[in-house]
Design a protein around this motif. Sequence first.
Motif: not given
Length: 223
Positions: A183, A193-195, A201
Amino acid sequence: MLANIDTWVLDLDNTLYPAGSALTEQVTAGILGAISQVYGVDVVGARQIQTELIAQHGTSLRGMMTTRNVDPHDFLSFERRIDYSVLTPDPALAEALSALPGHRYVYTNGSAYHAEQALRQLGLTACFDGVFDILAGDLIPKPYPESFDAFLARFTVDPGRAAMFDDLPVNLEVPRARGMATILVDGADGTPYEEIGPRQWRAGDLAKFLHSLTAPEVSPSTM
C-alpha cells in the motif's frame, strides 16, 4: 480485500504522520545539517549531495558511511535534538490500527528512539508489537533486500500473509517481490484508497483505508 492478512508492516516517517508536518521539517534539517558539516557545504550543496547519496546508496546515512566513514551513532544524534511535541495524537488512526487482526510492526530507516518518540506523541505506542529500525537491520536500509529479509526473519513473518505500507514506491518493490500486499501511502488527495494493481493499493488517507478493512459490511436488506 486483504482478508488473509495477519501481519501489518508500516513505515514511520511520512506514513504514520503527514509528509508536510513540522517533524518532517526537523528531520530534514537534521540530515542536511549533518551533511553540511561532514562535506563542508551550505544547505544548497547539502541538498544536492543528499540527492546523490540517496540515489547511489539508498539513504543519506548509508552514503555517508560509505563515502566518508561517518559513525552512524554520530549521524543519528540529531534525533535527540528534535522537538517531538509538534506531533499530536491521532485517535482515528489509533482506532483503525488497533482493529487490525494479527500483529503490527513499524519498519523504519530511522532509529528505534526516533520511532518510540514519534509513536508516543501520536498516541500509537500500544498499537504496535515491535519496531524494526536501521540498527536492527545492521545499518542496511530499505529498499535493500538484505534489510527486508532481516525484518522477515526477526519477526518470523510470512510474506504471503503480510501487508507493507510506505510512502516511497521504491520501498515497496522488494516486499511485493516477496509476495506481500503493498500500500503506497501518498496523502496526495482526499481519496481514501484505490486499487492500482494485483494486491496493490494507493491510500490517500491511511486511517480511512485501514478502517475500510475492518468496517462491517452493510447488508442490502438494511440499506
